[in-house]
Write a protein that holds these residues in place. Structure first.
Motif, short mmCIF file in Angstrom:
data_model
loop_
_atom_site.label_atom_id
_atom_site.label_comp_id
_atom_site.label_asym_id
_atom_site.label_seq_id
_atom_site.Cartn_x
_atom_site.Cartn_y
_atom_site.Cartn_z
N THR A 65 0.58 -1.50 0.05
CA THR A 65 0.01 -0.08 -0.23
C THR A 65 0.69 1.31 -0.01
O THR A 65 2.30 1.21 0.93
N PRO A 66 0.50 2.80 -0.58
CA PRO A 66 1.18 3.24 -0.80
C PRO A 66 1.84 3.84 0.91
O PRO A 66 2.88 3.92 0.64
N ASP A 67 0.95 3.83 1.95
CA ASP A 67 2.32 4.04 2.87
C ASP A 67 2.78 3.21 3.66
O ASP A 67 3.74 3.93 4.23
N ALA A 68 2.88 2.57 3.19
CA ALA A 68 4.15 1.15 3.59
C ALA A 68 5.34 1.14 2.27
O ALA A 68 6.30 0.89 3.49
N VAL A 69 5.12 2.29 1.49
CA VAL A 69 6.52 1.98 0.60
C VAL A 69 6.75 3.02 1.05
O VAL A 69 7.01 4.40 1.28
N PRO A 70 8.01 2.81 1.36
CA PRO A 70 9.87 3.65 1.47
C PRO A 70 9.97 4.98 0.66
O PRO A 70 9.62 4.82 -0.40
N ASP A 71 9.88 6.13 0.97
CA ASP A 71 9.95 7.32 0.32
C ASP A 71 11.02 7.00 -0.70
O ASP A 71 11.68 7.15 -0.89
N GLY A 72 10.22 7.41 -1.57
CA GLY A 72 11.19 7.33 -3.05
C GLY A 72 11.12 5.94 -3.74
O GLY A 72 11.36 5.79 -4.84
N GLN A 73 10.83 5.02 -3.27
CA GLN A 73 10.45 3.56 -3.58
C GLN A 73 8.65 3.57 -4.46
O GLN A 73 8.00 3.40 -4.34
N THR A 74 9.17 2.63 -5.65
CA THR A 74 8.25 2.13 -6.18
C THR A 74 7.59 0.48 -5.46
O THR A 74 8.69 0.11 -4.60
N PRO A 75 6.80 0.72 -5.97
CA PRO A 75 5.40 -0.54 -4.20
C PRO A 75 6.51 -1.91 -4.87
O PRO A 75 7.09 -2.10 -6.04
N HIS A 76 6.21 -2.51 -4.03
CA HIS A 76 6.74 -4.16 -4.32
C HIS A 76 5.38 -5.15 -4.37
O HIS A 76 4.24 -5.05 -3.54
N THR A 77 5.79 -6.35 -4.58
CA THR A 77 4.45 -7.12 -4.96
C THR A 77 4.69 -8.81 -4.30
O THR A 77 5.71 -8.84 -4.66
N VAL A 78 3.80 -9.26 -3.60
CA VAL A 78 4.10 -10.87 -3.75
C VAL A 78 3.06 -11.61 -4.07
O VAL A 78 1.90 -11.49 -3.86
N SER A 79 3.26 -12.51 -4.39
CA SER A 79 2.00 -13.73 -4.83
C SER A 79 1.46 -14.32 -3.55
O SER A 79 2.38 -14.53 -2.03
N LEU A 80 -0.04 -14.39 -3.56
CA LEU A 80 -0.51 -15.49 -2.27
C LEU A 80 -1.63 -16.03 -3.15
O LEU A 80 -1.49 -16.00 -4.26
N SER A 81 -1.03 -17.44 -1.78
CA SER A 81 -2.11 -18.03 -2.52
C SER A 81 -3.47 -18.44 -1.24
O SER A 81 -3.03 -18.38 -0.03
N VAL A 82 -4.77 -19.17 -1.76
CA VAL A 82 -5.29 -18.59 -1.05
C VAL A 82 -6.42 -19.96 -1.32
O VAL A 82 -6.05 -19.76 -3.01
N TYR A 83 -6.88 -20.53 -0.34
CA TYR A 83 -7.77 -21.68 -0.69
C TYR A 83 -8.88 -21.33 -0.10
O TYR A 83 -9.49 -21.07 0.75
N ASP A 84 -10.17 -22.98 -0.79
CA ASP A 84 -11.20 -23.20 0.23
C ASP A 84 -12.66 -21.95 0.57
O ASP A 84 -12.32 -21.05 -0.91
N GLU A 85 -12.64 -21.59 1.68
CA GLU A 85 -13.40 -20.83 1.66
C GLU A 85 -12.35 -19.48 1.29
O GLU A 85 -13.37 -18.29 1.07
#
Lengths: 976, 530
Positions: A433-453
């Motif tokens: 989220t924009p508020d978590a990105v250190p100043d001047g950095q581009t945001p990172h992404t991670v993959s998430l596996s969700v299951y069932d419900e």
């Protein structure tokens, strides 16, 4: 049935089990085609029936089982193979068994044994595993069958049962699956310490701790913890509230609602004295601990149901209760831990692998639901022998040869698709989220596996708080190259999702259908009420921000602090800044609840401000600044704007043949502030649209045969230059501003920003600017001001959370002020071309008072709010309603710069001028320049032209003198 | 000894790396040791220049895999997911830097020791956009851009569309090195060249040139190191004078005033964010419609400034190209305005025509204006925007009397005195001064760009008095009515001009004379506007 008991006990290798299985399946194949797909219900029924039953001594259970056989609901449950394999340690198979079914079930596992027939068989363990087959958890070990574990524990509580089947059960459990690294042992087997691989964590302790936790946790523990850590909590309504066994309540609720997920706040685990250790274990070894918890949860569910059944609790009497119990037994229960302190996703590193972590993020992409193969079903083409293979770390090991020794052919195993088991899976890409990105950095992404419900709970654009297990798996990067084993990819297996985590942009709840929307607690029970979502792991950022905002709002000088924070680089103009500040806060939107048309008319709460002034007076800068902080701010230049539409045209001006851009003004900054520069240069057609926008807050579009009305709930901050680019103080406002009065009256505040030449002011200004722009290190503003993001957060918070209501006192004051304002209008002698206070102004005043109250984060509009609103209005009205011929109002008051000294000076000058005119009584006409010269002779200081102008004008207005002529030839004539 | 080490490092970097890894040292992480070790070997400029430099003339394909290369680049994308690698193979060999990645034993049964996993940062770097050939250390050979640009595999990641460039995947193992790296930063990456797959969300895997970084050096915004005040062969005033006349004669039809303003605009930069003291944007008007060739000014300025991007606005460009970097499918596409700090961007409106500007076009135009007035650029990510600070001087060339799209702080109508045209099909028509003179010019501009101008107390007082006096004078003359009263905005512009003027004289301080000159210059500019 067929395999001899001794074989089962020492099963230390697969072969033994295979043999076991072989024997069975041989029997099975002899029996006929029940093996083959298509008989699930037939197979299911007895299985359930068996599973739900216990060794004869247990009356309830056999009763349940008997009933279950004939229950209509059975086939449904029976279809669930998880369940099939599940509760299968019952010897009931012997009496009721239709042997044909048994072998089919036996096919359910790699270790083709039929565990049903042999409650003591260690192979029982294997069929149990599917019950833990949650997509998010890949345990490295298998676990004791739930039912047997449950019964074992029941046995310890119930000595009568211990004799009957306890021994039976304990033995297999302790020897369960010896090829596996660990298995939980019942606590009554002290010799056997089952531990998580590579640690001293005993699983039985873990189970015990979790059991204790569920049975013993009370809200008071949490309350104490919260108090110690300074987290605001809701006080308990009654002392009993603190003492309830919270999770048992949740368990009952789960039974009632049929939920199978229990969300558990890990903080609760931590604060409960008996389970403190469990907290650490859970975070370090979630893959092992969570299945254990699942298992304990199910045991407890059943126990609780049985207890209630015995006690004849509501809805649990008689047959109904037994059905309920059977239903519970058939279900897969899942524990979903949450409440860890979230970490920034870029701080996740390989050492977190396989640990429980919590991150926040924004969903940017979600795949469609992927059927994820959990168990593959293989059949030997030669001998029809079937084998099921479970997924292991994302891979399914295809059996190379038929496991049946008699057959043993290579390459005959084929997969039977419709007998394989699938689960829902979805891959989500989560971005910082924009508020978590250190100043001047581009945001990172991670993959998430969700299951069932959890599948399809989150949609792109949602903000989530994810609790999950961090994974690193080797990549198979390029099919054209050999496997690169030294490269890994990481992802997170989600165990818990919370929607709308942190940040100011929580998802709009109204956009989700009311039905089937379990957000934000997501699937399950136990989030602890519905409203106290904020308790996620200590003081969240949001809570901290809120605290800071609240603290700020209590400052006495908050109004000044905030107004100084608006465009701090702009000099003075305090009242304008205040007006704009209130505009940013805005009044409350009101609609008349009663009256026709379901809601009646809507009264806007948006405050419109118009700045008119000389060029070079930072109007544009103010606009730019507001555009930056305002929610959904839109900045546009009035020149060549069309009100609606998002495209633009480059055309040649017919007169000058120059290229001009005609752009859409984007007034559809719905819910924001629309900043319009060069308002006066806007075409009349466009402005007429603004009429509608500013009062009705809609835009009507008639284009390409479509007539429609769009919402444009926007505040307007406009800046205009006076006619002839420089304000002519000799003319009334309306002639200075080339805008129709109807439009002007729609602005709540109209400010004249005049560039007045004043030595003191100029000097200060120059000092300010020189230090700002030329000196090496610009002087840091000494006064404390809020930085832009903070101010923005403050405004945002106030707009969203504060909806002030007008008190009676304030109401009365509003009335008084309005009446006064009307009088102000009457005061003049000539009311043509003048703007008097109308009900519009009253409304404006209400909005401004509300804005002021909102700024104080006060739920009520009080006297001081109204007074300030009145003052601001007066400041604004005063200038805009001023008529030079009646002008009671001193122009220079506009800029706060006029000191009392200066006023004194003018007073003296006035006297001098009057004396001079009276002295020259013969000739009542005196040349303008003469007066200035004479004054200069008299005075020790140089006469300020601006002051002199003011004095003359004031005298003229009072009717004492009259100025005739133009420019240098002006003559002052005394009027008798 | 050292030289042999240098030779070794140049020839067989992988061997050296492996050797280094085999010497255990618990005090420091291997990546940090590697940076230091190789950084020390190439500490001197001579040694550093020995390293083969990647460029259009020496594309990655022409080099043997795993050779040591250097790449002067702009960081384009830092949003790539970091990579996890096994720092030690089961056989004890060192992992990372593309070493020992290919494991013959396909079915390694031993479980992975997660404690050996390390993270490596992956970024995408491209040739420095708009870098003038003379500033590249590959030598000023005056080579025309190669006629057949080698197609970069991911050309959407380069700001200037259809321009020859290189794009390289950079893998950085030393986290202390990777941490401060931001987009549009300029770095010299030195490392081992391989060809690795590029990870995108799409199924197809592309192999891209990859540098496994051993160490890196930041590149100054002037690219070539500059000093302020610099020393010149002839008096600085003369150099400056000649420079202005050269620009005026070659590019602006002899208009020296415009040339002087161009000089000042080119040297301006972001001085402070709060309060915002941003580069002055300049609009040169009256260029007249284009005849399909470029304004000569672009050719002339490319000889003077190290980084120059020309943004030829036309309806097509505005409507169909991207101006801001945008993340699509988790791949950060570049846009026209993703330029390194210290760049000069010439926005040329001369070939604009009548027609419809699409929604995207309106957005694009607005973006230029925002970047011009705020010096920030909003990168577009799904569901969010991130604002990045930039430092780009803008020069807008308009055909007509004023720019239809942009509002600049300064506007100078062109008054050519000679009839030499303003346009030239290519750079060959420009008469270049002697290389020494040219280098003096560049030195003057480069030094001015990094200048830090101060002000004495007495001068500050003088300026204040002057301002007050002027306002008094103007108001008494016009009796408070209409007229040219000096406003605070004027004062701000004058002060910025004065600073730039001091910088252009390589004087570290604004003096009264410079202040008066700045005022005069501004007056002359304003006089043209009427």
């Amino acid at each position: 049935m067929s395999s001899p008991p001794p074989l089962d006990f020492p099963t230390s290798d697969l072969d033994a089990e295979m043999e076991d299985g072989t024997a069975k399946s041989a029997a099975g194949s002899g029996r006929g085609p029940l093996f083959l797909p298509g008989t699930p219900s037939a197979a299911g029924t007895p299985a359930r029936h068996r599973g739900s039953d216990a060794p004869g001594s247990d009356v309830f259970r056999s009763a349940v089982a008997r009933r279950a056989v004939g229950l209509p609901a059975t086939p449904r449950r029976g279809k669930d193979p998880l369940f099939l394999a599940g509760n299968s340690s019952s010897p009931m198979a012997f009496p009721s068994s239709t042997p044909a079914k048994t072998p089919r079930r036996s096919g359910a596992q790699m270790m083709d044994s039929d565990p049903l027939d042999f409650p003591t068989s260690p192979a029982t363990v294997a069929p149990q595993t599917p019950r833990h087959r949650r997509g998010d958890i890949h345990p490295t070990i298998n676990f004791t069958p739930t039912s047997s574990a449950r019964r074992a524990r029941r046995n310890t509580r119930d000595p009568s049962n211990l004799n009957s089947d306890g021994t039976n059960l304990d033995i297999p459990m302790s020897s369960a699956a010896p090829h596996l690294s660990a298995a939980p042992a019942p606590s009554d087997e002290p010799d056997e310490i089952r531990a998580i691989w590579g640690t001293t964590v005993s699983l039985s302790d873990t189970m015990k701790m979790f059991r204790d936790f569920i049975q013993g946790f009370k809200p008071k523990y949490r309350a104490q913890y919260d108090r110690e850590n300074g987290i605001p909590t809701k006080p308990f309504q009654t002392p009993e509230d603190a003492e309830v066994v919270l999770y048992e309540q949740y368990l009952r609720r789960m039974r009632r609602t049929g939920d199978t997920n229990l969300n558990i706040d890990v903080i609760n685990i931590m604060v409960y004295p008996h389970s403190k250790k469990l907290h650490g274990q859970l975070i370090k070894y979630p893959q092992e601990v969570i299945p254990v918890m699942d298992q304990v949860l199910k045991d407890l569910m059943v126990e609780l149901a049985e207890l209630d059944h015995e006690a004849g609790a509501e809805g649990m009497e008689g047959q109904e209760g037994e059905e309920e119990i059977a239903d519970i037994i058939s279900k897969v229960y899942k524990v979903r831990p949450f409440g860890l302190a979230s970490v920034n996703m870029r701080n996740l590193n390989p050492t977190d692998t396989d640990k429980l972590v919590c991150i926040k993020g924004l969903v940017i992409r979600a795949t469609p639901v992927i059927p994820d193969m959990k168990v593959a079903f293989f059949r030997c083409l030669t001998c029809q022998h079937t084998v099921q293979v479970e997924i292991d770390r994302g891979k399914i090991e295809e059996p190379a040869r038929c496991s049946r020794e008699v057959c043993g052919q290579v390459g005959t195993m084929t997969m039977i698709h419709n007998r394989c088991e699938f689960a829902d899976r979805q891959v989500i890409r989560l971005q910082e989220t924009p508020d978590a990105v250190p100043d001047g950095q581009t945001p990172h992404t991670v993959s998430l596996s969700v299951y069932d419900e959890l599948v399809d709970v989150a949609k792109p654009g949602d903000r989530l708080v994810i609790t999950g297990i961090f994974r690193s798996v080797p990549t198979r990067v390029n099919p054209r190259m050999r496997t690169m084993k030294s490269l890994f990819k990481t992802y997170i297996d989600a165990v818990h999702i919370k929607l709308g985590g942190g940040g100011t942009l929580g998802f709009d709840k109204t956009t989700r259908p009311a039905q089937g929307d379990r957000a934000p607690g997501v699937a399950g029970v136990g989030d602890g009420g519905d409203e106290d979502e904020e308790g996620d792991g200590g003081l969240s950022r949001k809570a901290e921000m809120e605290k800071r905002i609240r603290e700020l709002s209590e400052r006495d000088d908050i109004y000044d602090v905030l107004s100084h924070s608006v465009a701090p680089s702009i000099w003075e103009l305090d009242d304008i800044k205040k007006g704009i500040l209130l505009q940013l806060f805005g009044g409350t939107n009101k609609s008349v609840a009663r009256g026709g048309g379901g809601g009646g008319p809507r009264y806007r709460g948006d405050i419109n401000v118009l700045l008119v002034g000389d060029p070079g007076t930072s109007k544009s800068q103010i606009l730019q600044y507001v555009h930056k902080i305002a929610p959904r701010g839109v900045y546009t230049s009035g020149k060549g704007s069309s009100a609606v539409g998002l495209t633009a045209y480059v055309t040649r001006d017919p007169d000058t043949r120059q290229l001009v851009l005609e752009s859409g003004a984007l007034v559809l900054s719905d819910g924001g502030v629309c900043c319009i520069d060069e308002f006066d240069k806007m075409s009349d057609a466009t402005r007429s649209v603004l009429h509608e926008v500013m009062e009705q807050q809609t835009v009507s579009i008639a284009k390409a045969g479509i007539i429609t009305t769009l919402n444009a709930r926007t505040s307007i901050l406009a800046a205009a230059n006076p006619v002839g680019s420089k304000y002519d103080v000799d003319l009334p406002v309306t002639r200075n501003i080339d805008l129709p009065p109807t439009l002007i009256s729609r602005f709540d505040l109209l400010y004249l920003v005049l560039d007045q030449v004043d030595e003191n002011l100029d000097r200060k200004l120059a000092q300010h600017l020189v230090s700002l722009y030329l000196e090496d290190k610009p002087a840091v503003e000494s006064e404390d001001i809020l930085q832009l993001p903070e101010l923005s957060a403050y405004i945002d918070y106030a707009r969203n959370n504060v909806h002030p209501i007008i008190t009676e006192h304030a109401g009365e004051e509003l009335v008084t002020c309005y009446v006064e304002m009307r009088k102000l209008g009457e005061d003049s002698r000539n009311n043509e071309k003048r703007i008097t206070a109308t009900t519009r102004q009253l409304e404006s005043m209400i909005r401004l008072s509300e804005g002021h109250a909102r700024m104080r984060l006060s739920p009520l509009v009080e006297l001081e709010d109204v007074r300030e609103a009145y003052r601001l209005m007066k400041e604004a009205i005063r200038t805009s309603a001023m008529d030079p011929r009646t002008g009671k109002i001193d122009m220079s008051l506009l800029n706060t710069g006029t000191g009392s000294g200066q006023r004194k000076l003018r007073e003296d000058m006035r006297k001098a001028v009057l004396d001079m005119i009276s002295a020259g009584s013969k000739n009542r006409n005196i040349k303008w320049s003469d007066v200035v010269r004479q004054l200069n002779e008299q005075s020790s200081v140089k006469v300020d032209t601006a002051d002199f102008n003011e004095v003359i004008k004031a005298l003229e207005n009072e009717g004492l003198i009259k100025v005739v002529g133009e420019r240098e030839k002006r003559v002052i004539r005394k009027i008798d | 000894m050292v030289s042999s080490l240098l030779v070794d490092a140049l020839a067989r970097p992988s061997v050296l790396l492996q050797d280094l890894a085999n010497v255990p040292d618990d005090a420091q992480d291997l990546p940090a040791r590697v940076s230091k070790y190789f950084g020390d070997i190439f500490a001197s400029d001579d040694a550093f220049n020995e390293i083969t430099q990647l460029g259009l003339e020496t594309p990655p394909e022409s080099l043997t895999p795993r050779s040591l290369v250097r790449f002067d680049a702009m960081v384009q994308d830092t949003a790539c997911s970091p990579e996890i690698y096994l720092s030690k193979r089961s056989s004890g060999e060192c992992g990372g830097w593309g070493l020992n990645e290919h494991d013959a034993t396909d079915d390694d049964p031993s479980p992975v020791d997660y404690n050996l996993l390390r993270e490596c940062n992956v970024i995408w770097a491209v040739s420095i956009p708009g870098q003038s050939p003379w500033s590249s250390s590959q030598g000023d050979l005056g080579v025309a851009p190669s006629t057949t640009p080698a197609p970069s595999p991911l050309s959407h990641k380069y700001p200037l569309p259809s321009t020859a460039h290189l794009g390289v995947q950079i893998k950085i193992y030393d986290s202390t090195l990777a941490e401060p790296i931001r987009t549009t930063d300029l770095y010299s990456f030195v490392g081992i060249l391989t060809s690795d797959p590029w990870h995108t969300s799409s199924e197809t895997v592309t192999l891209v040139p990859t540098i496994h970084v051993l160490f890196a050096r930041q590149i100054a915004s002037t690219i070539v190191p500059r000093a302020f005040p610099a020393s010149f062969e002839s008096p600085v005033r003369e150099v400056r004078e000649h420079l202005i006349s050269w620009v005026a004669d070659e590019a602006l039809a002899g208009d020296k005033l415009a040339a002087e303003w161009v000089l000042l605009a080119v040297m301006s930069k972001v001085q402070s964010r709060a309060p915002p003291i941003l580069p002055l944007s300049l609009n040169l008007t009256g260029f007249g419609p284009s005849t399909a060739s470029n304004p000569k000014l672009t050719h002339v300025l490319s000889q003077l400034v190290p980084m120059l991007a020309v943004l030829p606005l036309s309806l097509n460009v505005v409507n169909s190209t991207t101006f801001v970097p945008e993340s699509k499918d988790e791949d950060l596409h570049s846009g026209w305005l993703q330029l390194p700090k210290g760049s000069l961007c010439i926005v040329s409106e001369v070939s604009m025509d009548e027609g419809t500007v699409s929604q995207k076009g309106v957005y694009n135009l607005r973006t230029i204006q925002d970047t011009m007035s705020n010096q920030t650029l909003d990168y577009v990510f799904p569901f969010s925007q991130f604002s990045f600070e930039t430092d780009i001087s803008f020069l807008v060339l308009s055909a007509g009397k004023k720019s239809p799209f942009f509002r600049t702080q300064l506007q100078v109508p062109l008054r050519g005195s000679t009839d030499t045209g303003l346009y030239a099909p290519d750079a060959s028509l420009i008469r270049l001064p002697s290389p020494e003179t040219l280098s003096e010019y560049r030195n003057l501009i480069g030094g001015g760009k990094i200048a830090n101008i101060t002000l004495e107390e007495s001068t500050a007082k003088f300026i204040q008095d002057d301002f007050v006096k002027e306002r008094q004078a103007a108001s008494s003359k016009n009796a408070g009515k209409t007229g040219d009263v000096v406003t605070s905005d004027d004062l701000i512009i004058r002060m910025m001009v004065a600073k730039l003027l001091a910088a252009s004289y390589h004087r570290p301080e604004v003096t009264r004379e410079i202040w008066e000159e700045a005022k005069a210059l501004d007056e002359r500019r304003k006089a043209r506007l009427d």
